[in-house]
Design an enzyme around this catalytic site. Structure first.
Site, mmCIF file in Angstrom:
data_model
loop_
_atom_site.group_PDB
_atom_site.id
_atom_site.type_symbol
_atom_site.label_atom_id
_atom_site.label_comp_id
_atom_site.label_asym_id
_atom_site.label_seq_id
_atom_site.Cartn_x
_atom_site.Cartn_y
_atom_site.Cartn_z
ATOM 1 C CD GLN A 71 -16.995 7.775 -1.174
ATOM 2 O OE1 GLN A 71 -17.427 6.684 -0.858
ATOM 3 N NE2 GLN A 71 -16.168 8.454 -0.402
ATOM 4 C CG ASN B 249 -20.325 5.024 -2.282
ATOM 5 O OD1 ASN B 249 -20.598 6.192 -1.994
ATOM 6 N ND2 ASN B 249 -19.323 4.380 -1.706
ATOM 7 C CG PHE C 285 -0.994 -1.402 -6.450
ATOM 8 C CD1 PHE C 285 -1.994 -0.965 -7.297
ATOM 9 C CD2 PHE C 285 -1.295 -1.577 -5.105
ATOM 10 C CE1 PHE C 285 -3.258 -0.695 -6.829
ATOM 11 C CE2 PHE C 285 -2.569 -1.300 -4.625
ATOM 12 C CZ PHE C 285 -3.562 -0.860 -5.491
ATOM 13 C CG HIS D 265 -15.084 -1.505 -6.066
ATOM 14 N ND1 HIS D 265 -16.078 -1.579 -5.115
ATOM 15 C CD2 HIS D 265 -13.998 -0.996 -5.409
ATOM 16 C CE1 HIS D 265 -15.622 -1.121 -3.954
ATOM 17 N NE2 HIS D 265 -14.370 -0.770 -4.119
ATOM 18 C CG ASP D 266 -11.609 1.738 -5.453
ATOM 19 O OD1 ASP D 266 -12.764 1.976 -5.061
ATOM 20 O OD2 ASP D 266 -10.719 1.266 -4.711
ATOM 21 C CG ASP E 45 -2.323 0.544 0.850
ATOM 22 O OD1 ASP E 45 -2.388 1.577 0.148
ATOM 23 O OD2 ASP E 45 -3.331 -0.046 1.278
ATOM 24 C CE LYS F 60 -15.085 -2.462 -0.129
ATOM 25 N NZ LYS F 60 -15.507 -2.055 1.226
#
Length: 346
Positions: free
Chosen positions: A307, A303, A238, A256-257, A211, A253
């Site tokens: 976002q 959402n 990454f 999906h971003d 991360d 998850k």
């Protein structure tokens, strides 16, 4: 199924309209500490006592407590001294901060961040882009730059994601037998809750959380203790930096971003780094193939509009993305819970 004449459409519309009121009442009770207070008290309390301990108005607290009774989040007992309130089992398990399955943090994130973005849903639909600029007055070009706009906001988001995996993590990790994989990279693993679930379920494994540097720093300070030797960290972006070799990559998850092009770019890097015989595990909320449901996933996709840059997808759409990157033998498991699992092998 009954005929359309059997449906009370005005009642249905009102129930939908009240959804905001329902969730906000629950969020407010969490934020004020109602459920924590009742758990710590060890006995039912009156609205006067609760109001006094919370430093809130009696009239406001009484109405909030009664609403929570109606929502089955509290129970009330009428005595000679008046109404006494106590938590229900669901509140003790999911709404108190001290519970291992607490959803307090994700609720606070929704209440204080997500809801602000959703105020501009109509603008998001018109423009097809996220609404951080309107909601918070910051650039929306980099969704995670906006999402992590302060240390406090980043901590809130990470704690919220951890609370989700505390109740959903085992379902997705047990969807397939992942025991053959012992060297795992959790891309975007955040606070480490899913990594913790993985090493608990597969004790011969090690999981490295990959991360952003500031996320890793917070994870080490707040969420993952040095004694948890099976969990390691790798700092980087990454999308920009190299991805080390591993047997299994978890993307929970993550896809999906992003739009399809970004997903293909990331999966191609993962495929190149993956050991032969290894794989990638996608953890996502899957739409049905005709996109008629589940309604939770449809709302999650809305959402993503307000976002991020992404969307929720069907199993076939994720399989197509995996296939384009080179992954084969793609398997899909629907858990029957909020999140599902897709496994692609190299």
């Amino acid at each position: 199924m009954g005929s359309t004449e059997d449906l009370d459409y005005p009642q249905i519309i009102m129930q939908y309209s009240n959804g905001f009121l329902i969730s906000k009442a629950m969020f407010t009770a969490c934020e004020l500490g109602v459920f924590d207070l009742l758990l710590e008290s060890g006995k039912p309390l009156s609205s006067d006592a609760i109001a006094a301990r919370l430093g809130a108005s009696t009239i406001g607290v009484e109405r909030l407590l009664d609403a929570c009774v109606g929502l089955k989040l509290l129970a009330v007992e009428m005595t000679q001294e008046g109404a006494l309130y106590r938590n229900t089992e669901i509140s003790n398990i999911y709404l108190t901060k001290s519970s291992p399955k607490s959803q307090y943090h994700i609720m606070m994130y929704y209440s204080n961040t997500v809801y602000l973005c959703w105020q501009y849903l109509a603008d998001a639909v018109r423009e097809g882009r996220n609404q951080y600029e309107r909601a918070f007055g910051i650039s929306s070009i980099d969704p995670f730059g906006a999402m992590y706009r302060s240390d406090e906001e980043m901590l809130k988001f990470m704690a919220g994601q951890n609370s989700v995996w505390s109740i959903c993590g085992r379902d997705v990790l047990a969807a397939f037998d992942l025991s053959p994989f012992t060297q795992i990279y959790d891309l975007g693993g955040g606070g480490g809750a899913l990594a913790r679930e993985y090493v608990s379920l597969y004790p011969n494994s090690t999981v490295t959380i990959y991360d952003l540097p500031k996320v890793v720093q917070v994870a080490k300070e707040q969420f993952v203790s040095p004694e948890e030797h099976q969990i390691a960290f790798h700092e980087g972006d990454f999308f920009i930096d190299s991805i080390p070799e591993a047997e299994l990559y978890i993307l929970s998850k993550i896809l999906h971003d992003w739009d399809d092009d970004k997903c293909k770019q990331l999966l191609a890097k993962v495929y190149k780094a993956c050991k032969p015989g290894g794989g990638v595990l996608l953890v996502e909320s899957l739409l049905s193939e005709d996109k008629s449901g589940p309604v939770e996933t449809q709302l999650y996709s809305m959402n993503m509009l307000v976002q991020t840059e992404g969307k929720e997808r069907t199993a076939a759409e994720y399989s197509k993305l995996l296939g384009a990157a080179g992954f084969g033998v793609i398997q899909v498991k629907r858990t029957g819970k909020l999140y599902d699992a897709v496994l692609g092998r190299k």
